[in-house]
Design a protein around this motif. Sequence first.
Motif: not given
Length: 506
Positions: A229-231, A236-240
């Motif tokens: 879920i975190l991935r 979706w949020n374009k976060a690393q």
Amino acid sequence: MGAAFLTPDLAHTCRLPPDAATAVSNDTRSQCSYNATTSSGSTEERPCLQWDFDNSTFTNTITSEFSLVCDRSYLRAAYKSVYFLGGFFGAMLNGWLSDRFGRKIMLSVGSGIFTLTSNILPWLPSINTLLFIRFVMGMMQPTSIHAGYTLAMEVNEPKYRAAVGVLIFLPWALTVIVLGGYGYLLRDWRWFGVTTSLPCLLFLPMLLFLDESPRWLIVRGRHDDALRILRKAARWNKAQLPPEEELRALMDLIRKEALTASTESAASSSGLVKSLKNIMEDVIVLVRTRRMRSITLSFYAQFFVLGMVYYGLSFGADKLGVDPFVYMAVSGVMEVPGGTLTIPLVEKMGRRASSTLFFVITAGSLLVLGFIPDALEWLVITMAMLGRLAISVAFQVVYLYASELFPTEVRVRGLGTCTMQTTVGAMLAPFILEILGSIKSWVPLFVCGVAAFVASVTTFWLPESRTASMLDTVASLEAAHSGAKESRAASLDREMENKETDAQQA
């Protein structure tokens, strides 16, 4: 909220049989018996069995269809209260089930059963079955709403929590406004029930798009599911995301903290005894430690008052003698500021100061009702609506506040048991209106004002949560409190040392 239109206190007159002489009372709200002429020519008092109801406001209600007047008038309050009685047990079960089986599962189960029962209710033929279905609906409301609210809060970072926690209630305020106009157009209780329940079906497909709370999955040891879920969220949020090894190490630490308290007491038990002990531990954990107990009892008092005052004001139109449709719509208007102005307020003032302020405003606006002359009806309504505005804002602030202070491992249990206190207050509200309202229309609201003032005092037991991180375990909450006390003690020691040094130098 629709119960305000379904079981109103209607004017009624006894439908006299052929042998009746006169009705005992000329009061159209208390014609419960009549004088009958006997064969000997004397008269005797007999209970009225049929009534004619004033249909100038409603064409058909549960009150008129099932004759809920005279010795059956308590069923009007019972129809409202039984929903909250169901909510009491639903909140108790939901807290434990959501922490055991997950937020998403309980949201889905509660929403599905609520939708089914709400669409069945308008077709039922007897008051007893109506009360039973209302009880089931009441059980499902906290099961769905509070599991969903907790899920929403647990996937938000601190800077968005206040906005989400407040705005999530804005649709409620808007639909209360609509409900006033809707009740005006549909004045038959069965058609009103059918058309307000069908839209519940639109919500069910949205459940397919929800993921479980990663916080809950971590505490339960389901790290692979949490990572998945975190991935997805990162994509979706374009976060690393941090490296997987670092994430798993953090998850393991959180999991170990959550297990510390529960494994010690359950290790030596098995079977049914073990299950019962685990359930007791789930309840006791909210009051076992000093800081957790202080938070829990303070919120219990506040949620009890919120339920009593909010629903006492919501169902008070017939006792105040005002148009019920306008009253409902204006009540909804009073809630809109809670969904807009509350966000900057809680961010600048903090959660504790905001909740204290609005409890005090609620108390002040309702306490003055005892000193307003009956002739100034407009002022009575104005002060009642000011109280409605303030208690609505307090409701949203306190709910946000509680969701931030209860740790993840007991968050739904904490909110669930708090909701139990809300439902107790809400259960009492209709009976307070019925019993005390017969004295003076403002007396029930005066009592609510006193309760709101008491609630404002209990806020001083709570720490501020505006800039604090949401904690995951009770152990971390107690450790943070102990650390704060040690820090304050060290600061005082340093201050005393500085004063002693200054004195020696002087």
